[in-house]
Design a protein around this motif. Structure first.
Motif, mmCIF file in Angstrom:
data_model
loop_
_atom_site.group_PDB
_atom_site.id
_atom_site.type_symbol
_atom_site.label_atom_id
_atom_site.label_comp_id
_atom_site.label_asym_id
_atom_site.label_seq_id
_atom_site.Cartn_x
_atom_site.Cartn_y
_atom_site.Cartn_z
ATOM 1 N N ASP A 179 62.593 76.941 92.723
ATOM 2 C CA ASP A 179 62.288 77.412 91.712
ATOM 3 C C ASP A 179 60.826 78.144 91.308
ATOM 4 N N GLU A 180 60.070 77.608 92.074
ATOM 5 C CA GLU A 180 58.439 77.937 92.365
ATOM 6 C C GLU A 180 58.073 79.132 93.010
ATOM 7 N N PHE A 181 59.167 79.494 93.855
ATOM 8 C CA PHE A 181 59.024 80.501 95.008
ATOM 9 C C PHE A 181 58.856 82.029 94.480
ATOM 10 N N ASP A 182 59.381 82.449 93.362
ATOM 11 C CA ASP A 182 59.226 83.733 92.905
ATOM 12 C C ASP A 182 57.835 83.973 92.378
ATOM 13 N N THR A 183 57.121 82.889 91.783
ATOM 14 C CA THR A 183 55.704 83.004 91.496
ATOM 15 C C THR A 183 55.024 83.290 92.437
ATOM 16 N N PHE A 184 55.248 82.486 93.881
ATOM 17 C CA PHE A 184 54.507 82.590 95.126
ATOM 18 C C PHE A 184 54.623 83.893 95.619
ATOM 19 N N ALA A 217 55.285 86.728 93.983
ATOM 20 C CA ALA A 217 54.581 87.829 92.978
ATOM 21 C C ALA A 217 53.315 87.804 93.357
ATOM 22 N N ARG A 218 52.501 86.719 93.838
ATOM 23 C CA ARG A 218 51.077 86.731 93.787
ATOM 24 C C ARG A 218 50.646 86.994 95.379
ATOM 25 N N GLU A 219 51.662 86.802 96.509
ATOM 26 C CA GLU A 219 51.407 86.919 97.756
ATOM 27 C C GLU A 219 51.178 88.460 98.222
ATOM 28 N N TYR A 249 60.047 91.835 95.073
ATOM 29 C CA TYR A 249 58.856 91.911 94.975
ATOM 30 C C TYR A 249 58.245 92.756 95.983
ATOM 31 N N GLY A 250 58.889 93.451 96.416
ATOM 32 C CA GLY A 250 58.666 94.713 97.530
ATOM 33 C C GLY A 250 58.211 94.051 98.973
ATOM 34 N N LYS A 251 58.908 92.826 99.286
ATOM 35 C CA LYS A 251 58.730 92.191 100.381
ATOM 36 C C LYS A 251 59.811 92.394 101.772
#
Length: 139
Positions: A39-44, A46-48, A135-137
């Motif tokens: 559940d923390e991966f989306d934040t990662f 977004a920042r990476e 996130y454009g990845k």
């Protein structure tokens, strides 16, 4: 000496493990690792800043094989591959597949394209693809 940044992501039982590495002359050196809850991966993401990821995921329903297919145009090759997957893996009702031609050779006197195929159930792979795409990845 050519250096390229690599990021590998592994989904493991509710956790995501991330390994940063540098690829130099064909050798990868791990420079940093992280572990987080899914559940923390989306934040990662977004920042990476990195756009390309290597992803490891254990699919419950999948099919993989090396097929010997007749030489044909790419658009027809995909139709043949899809038909083979449906025939050999009927449990995959709705699937996404990847293929790569390994080599062209003569088999039993006929030319064939030796083709690696991997297919996964859409219900398993689509949420993963959508997460990165949001996130454009690229995977």
């Amino acid at each position: 000496m050519l250096l390229s940044k690599q990021i590998a992501v592994s989904f493991e039982g509710g956790y995501v493990k991330v390994a940063y590495g540098l690829k130099r002359n064909g050798t990868v050196v791990i420079t940093r690792t992280l572990s987080m809850r899914e559940d923390e991966f989306d934040t990662f993401l977004a920042r990476e800043k990195t756009k390309d990821f290597i992803v490891v995921f254990s699919f419950q329903t999948f099919y993989q094989d090396v097929l010997l297919l007749p030489p044909t145009e790419t658009k027809y090759l995909n139709i043949l591959i899809e038909a083979e997957i449906r025939k050999k893996a009927p449990e995959l009702k709705d699937f996404v597949f990847f293929s790569a031609i390994l080599k062209e050779k003569i088999h039993e006197g006929r030319p064939v394209k030796e083709t690696f195929v991997f297919a996964a159930d859409s219900r398993e792979i689509n949420p993963l693809l959508e997460k990165f795409s949001r996130y454009g990845k690229r995977i």
